[in-house]
Design a protein around this motif. Structure first.
Motif, PDB file in Angstrom:
ATOM      1  N   PRO A  29      29.903  44.975 -47.814  1.00 25.25           N
ATOM      2  CA  PRO A  29      31.269  45.308 -47.798  1.00 25.25           C
ATOM      3  C   PRO A  29      32.058  44.286 -46.786  1.00 25.25           C
ATOM      4  O   PRO A  29      33.215  43.890 -47.017  1.00 25.25           O
ATOM      5  CB  PRO A  29      31.321  46.565 -47.102  1.00 25.25           C
ATOM      6  N   ILE A  30      31.273  44.095 -45.740  1.00 21.88           N
ATOM      7  CA  ILE A  30      31.998  42.793 -44.720  1.00 21.88           C
ATOM      8  C   ILE A  30      32.211  41.562 -45.165  1.00 21.88           C
ATOM      9  O   ILE A  30      33.332  41.047 -45.057  1.00 21.88           O
ATOM     10  CB  ILE A  30      31.191  42.860 -43.370  1.00 21.88           C
ATOM     11  N   LEU A  31      31.406  41.044 -46.054  1.00 23.17           N
ATOM     12  CA  LEU A  31      31.104  39.839 -46.661  1.00 23.17           C
ATOM     13  C   LEU A  31      32.534  39.934 -47.586  1.00 23.17           C
ATOM     14  O   LEU A  31      33.246  38.986 -48.035  1.00 23.17           O
ATOM     15  CB  LEU A  31      30.087  39.267 -47.022  1.00 23.17           C
ATOM     16  N   ALA A  32      32.097  40.943 -48.438  1.00 26.41           N
ATOM     17  CA  ALA A  32      33.177  41.137 -49.642  1.00 26.41           C
ATOM     18  C   ALA A  32      34.599  41.193 -49.243  1.00 26.41           C
ATOM     19  O   ALA A  32      35.344  40.680 -49.727  1.00 26.41           O
ATOM     20  CB  ALA A  32      32.728  42.519 -50.470  1.00 26.41           C
ATOM     21  N   ARG A  33      34.852  41.796 -48.172  1.00 23.95           N
ATOM     22  CA  ARG A  33      36.374  41.958 -47.567  1.00 23.95           C
ATOM     23  C   ARG A  33      36.681  40.546 -46.989  1.00 23.95           C
ATOM     24  O   ARG A  33      37.893  40.051 -47.237  1.00 23.95           O
ATOM     25  CB  ARG A  33      36.255  42.910 -46.363  1.00 23.95           C
ATOM     26  N   ALA A  34      35.877  40.013 -46.597  1.00 24.00           N
ATOM     27  CA  ALA A  34      36.054  38.381 -46.047  1.00 24.00           C
ATOM     28  C   ALA A  34      36.568  37.737 -47.049  1.00 24.00           C
ATOM     29  O   ALA A  34      37.263  36.786 -47.135  1.00 24.00           O
ATOM     30  CB  ALA A  34      34.895  37.867 -45.270  1.00 24.00           C
ATOM     31  N   LEU A  35      35.675  37.493 -48.312  1.00 24.57           N
ATOM     32  CA  LEU A  35      36.156  36.732 -49.491  1.00 24.57           C
ATOM     33  C   LEU A  35      37.276  37.194 -50.065  1.00 24.57           C
ATOM     34  O   LEU A  35      37.962  36.217 -50.516  1.00 24.57           O
ATOM     35  CB  LEU A  35      34.624  36.832 -50.274  1.00 24.57           C
ATOM     36  N   MET A  95      32.282  36.773 -39.581  1.00 27.12           N
ATOM     37  CA  MET A  95      31.518  35.771 -38.802  1.00 27.12           C
ATOM     38  C   MET A  95      31.014  36.350 -37.400  1.00 27.12           C
ATOM     39  O   MET A  95      29.827  36.219 -36.811  1.00 27.12           O
ATOM     40  CB  MET A  95      32.516  34.740 -38.322  1.00 27.12           C
ATOM     41  N   ALA A  96      31.812  37.180 -36.696  1.00 29.06           N
ATOM     42  CA  ALA A  96      31.541  37.762 -35.585  1.00 29.06           C
ATOM     43  C   ALA A  96      30.612  38.950 -35.520  1.00 29.06           C
ATOM     44  O   ALA A  96      29.834  39.155 -34.810  1.00 29.06           O
ATOM     45  CB  ALA A  96      32.940  38.314 -35.096  1.00 29.06           C
ATOM     46  N   SER A  97      30.644  39.553 -36.884  1.00 26.24           N
ATOM     47  CA  SER A  97      29.573  40.395 -37.120  1.00 26.24           C
ATOM     48  C   SER A  97      28.091  39.967 -37.443  1.00 26.24           C
ATOM     49  O   SER A  97      26.957  40.745 -37.287  1.00 26.24           O
ATOM     50  CB  SER A  97      29.893  41.245 -38.056  1.00 26.24           C
ATOM     51  N   ALA A  98      28.008  38.770 -37.596  1.00 31.42           N
ATOM     52  CA  ALA A  98      26.664  38.019 -38.002  1.00 31.42           C
ATOM     53  C   ALA A  98      26.230  37.500 -36.759  1.00 31.42           C
ATOM     54  O   ALA A  98      26.146  36.349 -36.491  1.00 31.42           O
ATOM     55  CB  ALA A  98      27.064  36.816 -39.062  1.00 31.42           C
ATOM     56  N   ARG A  99      25.074  38.246 -36.379  1.00 30.62           N
ATOM     57  CA  ARG A  99      24.387  38.270 -34.927  1.00 30.62           C
ATOM     58  C   ARG A  99      23.210  37.448 -35.234  1.00 30.62           C
ATOM     59  O   ARG A  99      22.610  36.359 -34.476  1.00 30.62           O
ATOM     60  CB  ARG A  99      24.097  39.323 -34.259  1.00 30.62           C
ATOM     61  N   LEU A 100      22.422  37.724 -36.535  1.00 32.29           N
ATOM     62  CA  LEU A 100      21.090  37.193 -36.757  1.00 32.29           C
ATOM     63  C   LEU A 100      21.489  35.725 -37.338  1.00 32.29           C
ATOM     64  O   LEU A 100      22.473  35.517 -38.158  1.00 32.29           O
ATOM     65  CB  LEU A 100      20.410  38.008 -37.556  1.00 32.29           C
ATOM     66  N   TRP A 101      20.666  34.509 -37.267  1.00 38.83           N
ATOM     67  CA  TRP A 101      20.883  33.306 -37.555  1.00 38.83           C
ATOM     68  C   TRP A 101      20.868  33.263 -39.125  1.00 38.83           C
ATOM     69  O   TRP A 101      21.795  32.536 -39.695  1.00 38.83           O
ATOM     70  CB  TRP A 101      19.920  32.305 -36.926  1.00 38.83           C
ATOM     71  N   GLU A 102      20.033  34.028 -39.618  1.00 37.33           N
ATOM     72  CA  GLU A 102      20.053  33.757 -41.287  1.00 37.33           C
ATOM     73  C   GLU A 102      21.280  34.713 -41.997  1.00 37.33           C
ATOM     74  O   GLU A 102      21.853  33.908 -42.729  1.00 37.33           O
ATOM     75  CB  GLU A 102      18.661  34.697 -41.506  1.00 37.33           C
ATOM     76  N   ARG A 103      21.794  35.683 -41.310  1.00 35.82           N
ATOM     77  CA  ARG A 103      23.124  36.191 -41.626  1.00 35.82           C
ATOM     78  C   ARG A 103      24.253  35.319 -41.472  1.00 35.82           C
ATOM     79  O   ARG A 103      25.097  35.135 -42.302  1.00 35.82           O
ATOM     80  CB  ARG A 103      23.122  37.526 -40.938  1.00 35.82           C
ATOM     81  N   ARG A 104      24.401  34.862 -40.247  1.00 36.27           N
ATOM     82  CA  ARG A 104      25.444  33.847 -39.752  1.00 36.27           C
ATOM     83  C   ARG A 104      25.268  32.533 -40.765  1.00 36.27           C
ATOM     84  O   ARG A 104      26.628  32.358 -41.221  1.00 36.27           O
ATOM     85  CB  ARG A 104      25.075  33.464 -38.529  1.00 36.27           C
TER      86      ARG A 104
END
Length: 92
Positions: A9-15, A30-39
């Motif tokens: 939902p976070i990425l969907a909302r961003a897009l 971007m702020a919620s993406a703490r792990l490198w792979e997710r970021r």
């Protein structure tokens, strides 16, 4: 690019926000993406979408000129599309 809003939902909302020229959902993603792979996933998703529309990123850079996440998205766009070849209009 398709993102399942139930699974991400976070990425969907961003897009969706970028399609409305809203930068805050992208900044939140971007702020919620703490792990490198997710970021990396969020960053590249936003950069790929910016190939079609860049006003949201322009607004973000104007609102927060020193924001490292906004600069990272800008750099990813330039990397994906080649030096000096930004999608649409220049992102400054």
């Amino acid at each position: 690019m398709q993102v399942d809003p139930e699974q991400d939902p976070i990425l969907a909302r961003a897009l969706v926000g970028t399609l409305r020229d809203e930068w805050r959902p992208a900044a939140d993603a971007m702020a919620s993406a703490r792990l490198w792979e997710r970021r990396a996933y969020v960053l590249l998703s936003l950069a790929l979408l910016a190939a079609r529309r860049v006003e949201w990123l322009r607004n973000w850079l104007r609102a927060r000129p020193g924001d490292r996440d906004a600069k990272a998205v800008q750099c990813a766009i330039e990397t994906l599309h080649g030096p000096g070849r930004r999608p649409g209009r220049a992102v400054t």
